[in-house]
Design a protein around this motif. Structure first.
Motif, PDB file in Angstrom:
ATOM      1  N   VAL A   1       0.305  14.205  46.479  1.00 14.82           N
ATOM      2  CA  VAL A   1       1.280  15.285  46.352  1.00 14.82           C
ATOM      3  C   VAL A   1       1.122  15.941  44.992  1.00 14.82           C
ATOM      4  O   VAL A   1       0.932  15.251  43.976  1.00 14.82           O
ATOM      5  CB  VAL A   1       2.722  14.759  46.526  1.00 14.82           C
ATOM      6  N   ILE A   2       1.177  17.267  44.948  1.00 16.00           N
ATOM      7  CA  ILE A   2       1.161  18.015  43.694  1.00 16.00           C
ATOM      8  C   ILE A   2       2.500  18.740  43.541  1.00 16.00           C
ATOM      9  O   ILE A   2       2.988  19.353  44.492  1.00 16.00           O
ATOM     10  CB  ILE A   2      -0.016  19.020  43.636  1.00 16.00           C
ATOM     11  N   HIS A   3       3.069  18.632  42.369  1.00 15.00           N
ATOM     12  CA  HIS A   3       4.308  19.347  42.058  1.00 15.00           C
ATOM     13  C   HIS A   3       4.069  20.214  40.830  1.00 15.00           C
ATOM     14  O   HIS A   3       3.650  19.710  39.779  1.00 15.00           O
ATOM     15  CB  HIS A   3       5.451  18.369  41.779  1.00 15.00           C
ATOM     16  N   ILE A   4       4.310  21.519  40.967  1.00 15.84           N
ATOM     17  CA  ILE A   4       4.158  22.453  39.859  1.00 15.84           C
ATOM     18  C   ILE A   4       5.528  22.658  39.220  1.00 15.84           C
ATOM     19  O   ILE A   4       6.496  23.038  39.891  1.00 15.84           O
ATOM     20  CB  ILE A   4       3.587  23.807  40.341  1.00 15.84           C
ATOM     21  N   LYS A   5       5.601  22.402  37.931  1.00 14.10           N
ATOM     22  CA  LYS A   5       6.858  22.559  37.202  1.00 14.10           C
ATOM     23  C   LYS A   5       7.078  24.023  36.837  1.00 14.10           C
ATOM     24  O   LYS A   5       6.177  24.846  36.953  1.00 14.10           O
ATOM     25  CB  LYS A   5       6.839  21.706  35.937  1.00 14.10           C
TER      26      LYS A   5
ATOM     27  N   THR B   1       6.203  22.169  45.493  1.00 18.95           N
ATOM     28  CA  THR B   1       5.691  20.835  45.807  1.00 18.95           C
ATOM     29  C   THR B   1       4.902  20.911  47.116  1.00 18.95           C
ATOM     30  O   THR B   1       5.386  21.489  48.094  1.00 18.95           O
ATOM     31  CB  THR B   1       6.846  19.828  45.967  1.00 18.95           C
ATOM     32  N   ARG B   2       3.711  20.345  47.112  1.00 16.16           N
ATOM     33  CA  ARG B   2       2.866  20.403  48.303  1.00 16.16           C
ATOM     34  C   ARG B   2       2.149  19.065  48.528  1.00 16.16           C
ATOM     35  O   ARG B   2       1.693  18.414  47.587  1.00 16.16           O
ATOM     36  CB  ARG B   2       1.800  21.509  48.183  1.00 16.16           C
TER      37      ARG B   2
ATOM     38  N   LEU C   1      11.493   9.544  48.770  1.00 17.47           N
ATOM     39  CA  LEU C   1      10.319   9.777  47.934  1.00 17.47           C
ATOM     40  C   LEU C   1      10.083  11.271  47.727  1.00 17.47           C
ATOM     41  O   LEU C   1       9.830  11.725  46.602  1.00 17.47           O
ATOM     42  CB  LEU C   1       9.095   9.129  48.592  1.00 17.47           C
ATOM     43  N   TRP C   2      10.159  12.062  48.787  1.00 23.86           N
ATOM     44  CA  TRP C   2       9.937  13.506  48.656  1.00 23.86           C
ATOM     45  C   TRP C   2      10.987  14.149  47.739  1.00 23.86           C
ATOM     46  O   TRP C   2      10.663  15.041  46.952  1.00 23.86           O
ATOM     47  CB  TRP C   2       9.968  14.176  50.023  1.00 23.86           C
TER      48      TRP C   2
ATOM     49  N   LEU D   1       9.910  13.518  44.195  1.00 26.98           N
ATOM     50  CA  LEU D   1       8.714  14.275  43.825  1.00 26.98           C
ATOM     51  C   LEU D   1       9.020  15.756  43.643  1.00 26.98           C
ATOM     52  O   LEU D   1       8.450  16.417  42.764  1.00 26.98           O
ATOM     53  CB  LEU D   1       7.627  14.094  44.886  1.00 26.98           C
ATOM     54  N   SER D   2       9.885  16.299  44.448  1.00 27.34           N
ATOM     55  CA  SER D   2      10.167  17.730  44.408  1.00 27.34           C
ATOM     56  C   SER D   2      11.216  18.110  43.370  1.00 27.34           C
ATOM     57  O   SER D   2      11.391  19.296  43.065  1.00 27.34           O
ATOM     58  CB  SER D   2      10.612  18.215  45.784  1.00 27.34           C
ATOM     59  N   THR D   3      11.902  17.106  42.815  1.00 30.08           N
ATOM     60  CA  THR D   3      12.942  17.389  41.817  1.00 30.08           C
ATOM     61  C   THR D   3      12.622  16.794  40.462  1.00 30.08           C
ATOM     62  O   THR D   3      13.490  16.769  39.578  1.00 30.08           O
ATOM     63  CB  THR D   3      14.299  16.854  42.310  1.00 30.08           C
ATOM     64  N   GLU D   4      11.409  16.289  40.296  1.00 25.49           N
ATOM     65  CA  GLU D   4      10.955  15.717  39.026  1.00 25.49           C
ATOM     66  C   GLU D   4      11.831  14.546  38.595  1.00 25.49           C
ATOM     67  O   GLU D   4      12.140  14.377  37.411  1.00 25.49           O
ATOM     68  CB  GLU D   4      10.920  16.800  37.930  1.00 25.49           C
ATOM     69  N   THR D   5      12.216  13.721  39.571  1.00 27.02           N
ATOM     70  CA  THR D   5      13.053  12.552  39.277  1.00 27.02           C
ATOM     71  C   THR D   5      12.378  11.261  39.734  1.00 27.02           C
ATOM     72  O   THR D   5      13.047  10.310  40.157  1.00 27.02           O
ATOM     73  CB  THR D   5      14.424  12.695  39.962  1.00 27.02           C
TER      74      THR D   5
END
Length: 840
Positions: free
Chosen positions: A48-52, A58-59, A228-229, A232-236
Motif C-alpha cells: 500500500v502507498i499513502h501520499i501525505k 491511499t492506494r 488496517l486500511w 494506513l489512510s489516516t497516517e495512524t
C-alpha cells in the motif's frame, strides 16, 4: 510467474502486480484464483502507498483487477464471514514485463505523483543449487517522484499469517518482531507435525515500523483489514510486538511500514522479502513402504512420539526456520542479486530471435514451480505437472522427463540424482524400471508395464550426464545398472535380437504400441549406441561389441523396414509374437460379436498409428544428436522424416482440425504442431490416445531437431507459432501446460540454445563443439556446463568465450560450418574476468 526456490515451493506474481497461488507446503496445490482470504487460499500479501499532504491519497499497489476474475469472487463465499483486500482502491494502469527469473510490473495513477515499479524474483544461479533453492520471494518496489515538488509518503507491506498451525483460533499461531527488520510468524504445533513451520516478512536494508499482529477480532473476518486500511489512510499506523494472551481469534497477519520523502526526479527502492519454512513433509507417492503411522487430516498430519516425518525438504537442512532464511538473504542480498542478474543478462544477450529466448527462459519457471520437489538428501523428484488441487502424474515420469533438457545443463548435479531414482530405487533385479519413482526415497511396485521410451531414454541420459560431468567413477557405478536395464529391454521387446521393439511396449502416450515403430525404436537405437560407447569406456569390450552389432541391426531395420520413402512408419503386428493376448482376444470374433470386437478384428489393436506421420517419429535421433551419440541411421531418411513432419503436422490454422481429445492446448485459428497426421488418409478409427492434440514439449523437440539438421526456418516457425499461443492474453507465458500446470516436458525448450549454437561440451574429452546455425554476425549465445557457465560469441572469423562463474577447460575445438567440421587444438583454461579468443 513462479517466484521460489528449486524444490522449495513458490508464490506467483501475477499480471497486475499481486501475489497468488501460495504453494509453499511441499504440496502442489494452488488455487488458480486471485490471492485473497478464501477457504481454499487464506494467504494474502499486498503493498500500500499513502501520499501525505493536503489531499492525501491511499492506494493498493496493484493494477486494475481483471474483469474475468471478478466472477471468481462470487465463488469465494461472499455470503460468509470472509473478505479480502481486492476491494481496496487500486492503480488505474499497470504493465507487466517478464525476463525470467525477473518479473517487472509498472504502475501508474493520475492521483499519485509517483511512478512505482515492482520487480519480483528469487535467486537463480546456474550450478549453485543451494542459493537457487532458497524458500523466499523477493519484491523490489522502486518509487520515482514525477512531480515538480517533494513528495512525502508511507509505503507499507502486509502479509497474512502463513504458518498459523491447525488451530489458528486457539492460540497456536505466534507473531513476533524481528528487531529492526520485520515480523516472524510461527506456531506451537509439535515439531514433527505437518503444520509446523514459519514465515517471515522483512524490509531488506531498511528499518521499518513493525506491526507484528493485525487487530484480532472474534467478529467478522474482515475486521482486521478494515482497521488496517483506516490506519494506513489516516497516517495512524500503530506498531506492536505481536502475540499476547488476550487476542487469539480473527484474521491474523503482520505489516511493515516505511516513511519517506522524495525530491523531484528522485527514486528509492525498497526490497521486501517473504520467506517460508515448513520442514515436515507428509506427501507420499509411488512407494510400497508403509512407513510410520500417520494421524490427522491432510495439512494437519502428525506422527507418533519418537517418530519422524516421512521426509524433509532440502532447504530444511540448510536453514532452521524462516527467520534464518530471511536474515541469510539480507546478508547476501547484493551477491545473490548480482549473480542472478548476471545469469539473466548472459541468457538474454543471446543473439537468437526473441521468441526463442522467451521459450527458453519462460520454461525455466518450471524449475521453481510446485512441479519440482527436493528431499533433504538433495535428491530431485517431480510431478509431470500440477493441477490446481493436486499433483498430476507422480514420480519424475521417465518418458515425460526424457524431453526435459534444462536441469542437466543448468544444475547437472541435481539431474544425476534422477539417474539413481531410475536405476537404483525404481529398478528390480530383472531390470524392470517402474517409470514412476517414489517419494520419499524407497522401493516401488513392479507389477505394471515398463515404459519403453522412458527406460531406453534413461540409458541415453546416463551417457549424456557422463559427458556433461566427466566423472569416470560415476559412470563405473552406473554402468552395471544401465546394463541390467537395457538387457531387460532387449529380452522383453526384442527377444530375437532383430533390431526393433516388436512386442507390445508402453510409452508416453499411455498405451502400448504393437509391432515395430520408429519412436521407441529410434530411442532403442540411441540407447544401444550409447551402451556400446560406455562399455568401451569402462573396459567391457565384449559388451561393447554386442550392443554395437545390435545397434547396426537396429539402424538397418529402421531404414529398410520402417522408412516409407517419406518418413518412418509403424508396422502393426500382433501375430507371431510372444505376447499372444490380442490375437487370442479376436480369435473367435464373428458377425454376432460387439461392434468394438469387430472393429478390433478388422483394424487390429486400438491406439496405434500405422502409416501415420508421428511428430515423435525420430525422437531418438534428436536425443542422439543433442547428446553426441553416434548412430548409423540414415541421415537422409532422418531429414526426409523431419521435412515430412513439418509439412504434414504443422498447421497455421487449426479451425478446421477435428479434435475430440483435449483441444485447449491449441485450437481455433491458433497454429500448432499436431502429434500425428495421416497424409494418405488411412487414419485408424481409434488412433493412439492424444494423437490429435498439440504438446509444446514435442513442438520444441521437433523444432530443435529441425534446426540441428539445418532446417532453421522451419524450426523457428514452430517456435514462433507456439509462443504466439502463450502471449499473456489467452495463456500464461510462464506456464506451458499439458496434463497440469508447469508441465515438465516443456523444458525441452532449452535444447533450442544448443540447436542454434551447436554448442556441446564433453567433460570426458574436454572437447568443445560449435556449429552456429544463424548467419547473423556477431553471433552470441549462452552456455552452461558442469564446471561453469557463460557466453560464446563469434565475430567474423574469431571465437570469444567468456565464463561468468566457474571455469571451462578446453583441449580441442570442433567447429562446423557449411557441412564441414574442422578440429582445432586449443588448450586453454577459461575463468571469469579472463575470456579466451581463437581464430576460426
Amino acid at each position: 510467474m513462479p517466484i521460489g526456490g528449486i524444490g522449495a515451493g513458490c508464490i506467483c506474481l501475477n499480471g497486475y502486480g499481486g501475489l497468488q497461488d501460495f504453494s509453499i507446503h511441499a504440496r502442489p496445490e494452488t488455487t488458480a484464483l486471485p490471492a485473497g482470504f478464501t477457504s481454499n487460499s487464506p494467504e494474502a500479501a499486498f503493498a500500500v502507498i499513502h501520499i501525505k499532504g493536503a489531499s492525501p491519497v491511499t492506494r493498493l499497489v496493484e493494477g486494475p483487477f481483471p474483469v474475468f476474475k471478478i466472477f471468481d469472487q462470487g465463488l469465494q463465499g461472499q455470503g460468509l464471514r470472509r473478505g479480502g483486500f481486492e476491494g481496496f482502491p487500486r492503480f488505474s494502469r499497470c504493465n507487466f514485463r517478464g525476463e525470467y527469473p525477473f518479473g517487472e510490473v509498472r504502475f501508474a495513477e493520475p492521483s499519485i505523483p509517483l511512478d512505482i515499479t515492482l520487480i519480483g524474483w528469487n535467486p537463480f544461479i546456474p550450478l549453485d543449487d543451494r542459493n537457487s533453492g532458497i524458500p523466499c520471494a523477493i519484491l523490489e518496489y522502486t518509487l520515482h517522484n514525477t512531480a515538480s515538488h517533494p513528495v512525502e509518503y508511507e509505503f507499507s507491506y502486509h502479509l497474512s499469517h502463513l504458518a498459523p498451525g491447525c488451530k489458528p483460533d486457539q492460540a497456536s499461531s505466534i507473531n513476533a518482531v524481528i528487531p529492526g527488520k520485520g515480523a516472524f510468524l510461527s506456531n506451537s504445533e509439535a515439531p514433527t507435525a505437518e503444520a509446523f513451520g514459519s514465515a517471515a516478512l522483512i524490509a531488506i536494508g531498511n528499518k521499518p515500523r513493525i506491526k507484528a499482529m493485525w487487530l484480532r477480532s472474534p467478529g467478522w473476518e474482515f475486521d482486521s483489514l478494515s482497521a488496517l486500511w483506516r490506519e494506513l489512510s489516516t497516517e495512524t499506523f500503530t506498531a506492536n510486538e505481536g502475540s499476547n494472551a488476550v487476542d487469539n481469534s480473527g484474521r491474523n497477519g503482520c505489516s511493515i511500514l516505511l516513511d519517506g520523502r522524495l525530491m523531484p526526479g528522485e527514486s528509492r527502492t525498497y526490497p521486501i522479502l517473504i520467506a517460508w519454512h515448513f520442514p515436515n513433509c507428509y506427501l507420499r507417492e509411488g512407494g510400497i513402504s508403509k512407513g510410520p503411522e500417520v494421524q490427522g487430516p491432510a495439512g494437519c498430519r502428525t506422527i507418533g512420539a519418537q517418530g519422524q516425518p516421512p521426509w524433509r525438504p532440502y532447504y530444511a537442512s540448510q536453514w532452521k526456520d524462516a527467520q534464518e532464511v530471511a536474515l541469510y538473504v539480507e546478508q547476501n542480498f547484493a551477491s545473490l542479486r548480482s549473480r542472478t542478474l548476471q545469469f539473466k543478462e548472459a541468457l538474454f544477450s543471446s543473439t537468437v530471435p526473441p521468441y526463442v529466448i522467451e521459450a527458453v527462459s519462460a520454461n525455466l519457471a518450471i524449475l521453481k514451480s510446485p512441479t519440482i520437489l527436493r528431499e533433504e538428501n538433495g535428491n530431485l523428484w517431480g510431478w509431470e505437472g500440477c493441477f490446481p488441487d493436486s499433483g498430476c502424474c507422480h514420480g519424475s515420469c521417465t518418458h515425460v522427463w526424457n524431453y526435459a533438457q534444462a536441469f542437466p545443463h543448468l544444475y547437472p548435479q541435481l539431474e544425476r540424482t534422477l539417474r539413481d531414482l531410475e536405476l537404483v530405487r525404481s529398478m528390480d533385479d530383472r531390470g524392470h524400471v517402474n517409470f514412476r519413482g517414489a517419494i520419499p526415497d524407497g522401493p516401488v511396485d513392479h507389477g505394471w508395464h515398463a515404459a519403453a521410451d522412458g527406460q531406453l531414454g534413461g540409458i541415453m541420459k546416463v551417457y549424456r550426464d557422463w559427458q556433461i560431468c566427466g566423472d569416470a567413477t560415476w559412470l563405473k557405478r552406473l554402468y552395471p545398472l544401465a546394463k541390467r536395464s537395457i538387457d531387460y529391454c532387449v529380452s522383453t521387446w526384442d527377444p530375437d535380437h532383430r533390431g526393433a521393439l516388436f512386442e507390445p511396449h508402453h510409452n508416453t502416450y499411455d498405451i502400448e504400441f504393437w509391432g515395430a515403430e520408429p519412436m521407441c525404436t529410434s530411442i532403442y537405437l540411441g540407447a544401444l549406441s550409447a551402451m556400446a560407447q560406455m562399455a568401451t569406456a569402462v573396459g567391457e569390450q565384449s559388451d561393447s561389441s554386442f550392443y554395437s552389432d545390435l545397434a547396426e541391426r537396429c539402424a538397418r531395420f529402421m531404414d529398410e523396414q520402417l522408412f516409407s520413402g517419406d518418413y518412418y512408419v509403424q508396422k502393426i503386428e500382433f501375430r507371431n509374437l510372444r505376447d499372444t493376448s490380442f490375437a487370442q482376444s479376436i480369435a473367435h470374433v464373428d458377425e454376432k460379436s460387439s461392434e468394438m470386437q469387430q472393429l478390433l478384428k478388422r483394424e487390429g489393436p486400438k491406439y496405434q498409428y500405422g502409416n501415420g506421420c508421428l511428430s515423435d517419429g525420430v525422437i531418438g535421433a534428436w536425443m542422439a544428436r543433442t547428446y553426441g551419440i553416434e548412430t548409423s541411421l540414415s541421415i537422409r531418411n532422418v531429414h526426409s522424416s523431419l521435412q515430412s513432419i513439418f509439412k504434414y503436422n504443422f498447421r497455421t490454422d487449426l479451425s478446421q482440425h477435428a479434435n475430440a481429445q483435449r483441444p485447449g492446448y491449441a485450437m481455433g485459428r491458433e497454429p500448432g504442431l499436431l502429434l500425428c497426421s495421416w497424409p494418405h488418409g488411412d487414419k485408424p478409427t481409434l488412433p493412439f490416445v492424444y494423437s490429435d492434440e498439440v504438446w509444446t514439449g514435442i513442438e520444441y523437440q521437433v523444432a530443435s531437431h529441425l534446426i540441428e539438421e539445418g532446417y532453421v526456418e522451419e524450426g523457428l516457425t514452430i517456435v514462433k507459432a507456439l509462443r504466439s499461443r502463450y502471449d499473456g492474453r489467452t495463456r500464461n507465458p510462464w506456464n506451458e501446460y499439458e496434463c497440469g500446470n508447469w508441465y515438465a516436458r516443456a523444458m525441452a525448450s532449452y535444447a533450442l540454445l544448443s540447436a542454434l549454437s551447436g554448442f556441446r561440451y564433453s567433460a570426458v574429452t574436454r572437447a568443445l563443439y560449435l556449429a552456429p546455425k544463424l548467419k547473423a554476425t556477431p553471433f552470441e549465445c549462452f552456455f552452461s556446463t558442469a564446471s561453469g557457465y557463460g557466453a560464446i560469441a563469434i565475430d567474423g572469423r574469431r571465437l570469444n568465450v567468456k565464463v561468468m562463474e566457474g571455469e571451462l577447460i578446453v583441449e580441442k575445438l570442433f567447429f562446423s560450418e557449411a557441412e564441414s567440421t574442422r578440429a582445432i587444438d586449443w588448450r586453454v583454461i577459461i575463468r571469469p574476468g579472463a575470456g579466451a579468443s581463437i581464430a576460426l
